[in-house]
Design a protein around this motif. Structure first.
Motif, PDB file in Angstrom:
ATOM      1  N   THR A  35       0.834  -1.196   0.000  1.00 25.45           N
ATOM      2  CA  THR A  35       0.000   0.000   0.000  1.00 25.45           C
ATOM      3  C   THR A  35       0.870   1.248   0.000  1.00 25.45           C
ATOM      4  N   ILE A  36       0.382   2.295  -0.639  1.00 26.35           N
ATOM      5  CA  ILE A  36       1.076   3.579  -0.681  1.00 26.35           C
ATOM      6  C   ILE A  36       0.061   4.673  -0.393  1.00 26.35           C
ATOM      7  N   ALA A  37       0.409   5.572   0.517  1.00 22.50           N
ATOM      8  CA  ALA A  37      -0.443   6.717   0.813  1.00 22.50           C
ATOM      9  C   ALA A  37      -0.235   7.775  -0.260  1.00 22.50           C
ATOM     10  N   ALA A  38      -1.321   8.317  -0.799  1.00 22.64           N
ATOM     11  CA  ALA A  38      -1.247   9.415  -1.761  1.00 22.64           C
ATOM     12  C   ALA A  38      -1.686  10.693  -1.062  1.00 22.64           C
ATOM     13  N   VAL A  39      -0.764  11.647  -0.965  1.00 15.57           N
ATOM     14  CA  VAL A  39      -1.054  12.923  -0.308  1.00 15.57           C
ATOM     15  C   VAL A  39      -0.872  14.026  -1.346  1.00 15.57           C
ATOM     16  N   ASP A  40      -1.985  14.555  -1.839  1.00 18.86           N
ATOM     17  CA  ASP A  40      -1.956  15.663  -2.796  1.00 18.86           C
ATOM     18  C   ASP A  40      -2.142  16.960  -2.018  1.00 18.86           C
ATOM     19  N   ARG A  45      -1.754  22.777   1.880  1.00 17.41           N
ATOM     20  CA  ARG A  45      -2.983  22.158   2.369  1.00 17.41           C
ATOM     21  C   ARG A  45      -3.286  20.884   1.600  1.00 17.41           C
ATOM     22  N   VAL A  46      -3.588  19.800   2.318  1.00 19.50           N
ATOM     23  CA  VAL A  46      -3.957  18.529   1.681  1.00 19.50           C
ATOM     24  C   VAL A  46      -5.311  18.695   1.016  1.00 19.50           C
ATOM     25  N   ARG A  47      -5.424  18.160  -0.200  1.00 20.02           N
ATOM     26  CA  ARG A  47      -6.668  18.221  -0.963  1.00 20.02           C
ATOM     27  C   ARG A  47      -7.142  16.803  -1.260  1.00 20.02           C
ATOM     28  N   ILE A  48      -8.430  16.549  -1.059  1.00 17.68           N
ATOM     29  CA  ILE A  48      -9.010  15.230  -1.336  1.00 17.68           C
ATOM     30  C   ILE A  48     -10.244  15.390  -2.224  1.00 17.68           C
ATOM     31  N   ASP A  49     -10.861  14.282  -2.534  1.00 18.57           N
ATOM     32  CA  ASP A  49     -12.093  14.277  -3.331  1.00 18.57           C
ATOM     33  C   ASP A  49     -11.900  14.982  -4.665  1.00 18.57           C
ATOM     34  N   GLY A  50     -10.870  14.564  -5.386  1.00 20.72           N
ATOM     35  CA  GLY A  50     -10.598  15.197  -6.676  1.00 20.72           C
ATOM     36  C   GLY A  50     -10.103  16.625  -6.524  1.00 20.72           C
ATOM     37  N   TRP A  51      -9.411  16.887  -5.436  1.00 16.73           N
ATOM     38  CA  TRP A  51      -8.804  18.182  -5.113  1.00 16.73           C
ATOM     39  C   TRP A  51      -9.833  19.240  -4.750  1.00 16.73           C
ATOM     40  N   LYS A  52     -11.057  18.837  -4.433  1.00 20.58           N
ATOM     41  CA  LYS A  52     -12.127  19.796  -4.131  1.00 20.58           C
ATOM     42  C   LYS A  52     -12.171  20.207  -2.665  1.00 20.58           C
ATOM     43  N   THR A  53     -11.670  19.344  -1.773  1.00 20.47           N
ATOM     44  CA  THR A  53     -11.823  19.558  -0.336  1.00 20.47           C
ATOM     45  C   THR A  53     -10.459  19.641   0.337  1.00 20.47           C
TER      46      THR A  53
END
Length: 82
Positions: A35-40, A45-53
């Motif tokens: 497993t690899i953690a993906a931190v965008d 600031r970390v962005r999730i949900d397709g960079w929306k949040t």
């Protein structure tokens, strides 16, 4: 890819922040070597949900990934590479 088995790792992003318990179960079940953690992030600031949040600082996001059992993280500055 794991050269010994030919298996590709599972890359996990938003799940780490949406459902940490389930994410920890996934890492435990598959193993940190699969497993690899993906931190965008953008502007620290970390962005999730397709960079929306936005869910916190990049530093906090990396602490979350380590706390869930990941050995590796794929960290992407989406302001430059996204």
């Amino acid at each position: 890819m794991d050269a010994r088995s030919g298996r590709l790792p599972v890359v996990v992003g938003s799940l780490m922040f949406r459902d940490p318990y389930e994410c920890a179960r996934l890492v435990s079940g598959l193993g940190p070597d699969r497993t690899i953690a993906a931190v965008d992030f953008r502007s620290g600031r970390v962005r999730i949900d397709g960079w929306k949040t936005s869910v916190g600082t990049t530093e906090a996001g990396l602490k979350v990934s380590g706390g869930l059992g990941f050995d590796e993280a794929l960290v992407t500055d989406i302001g430059r590479d996204g």
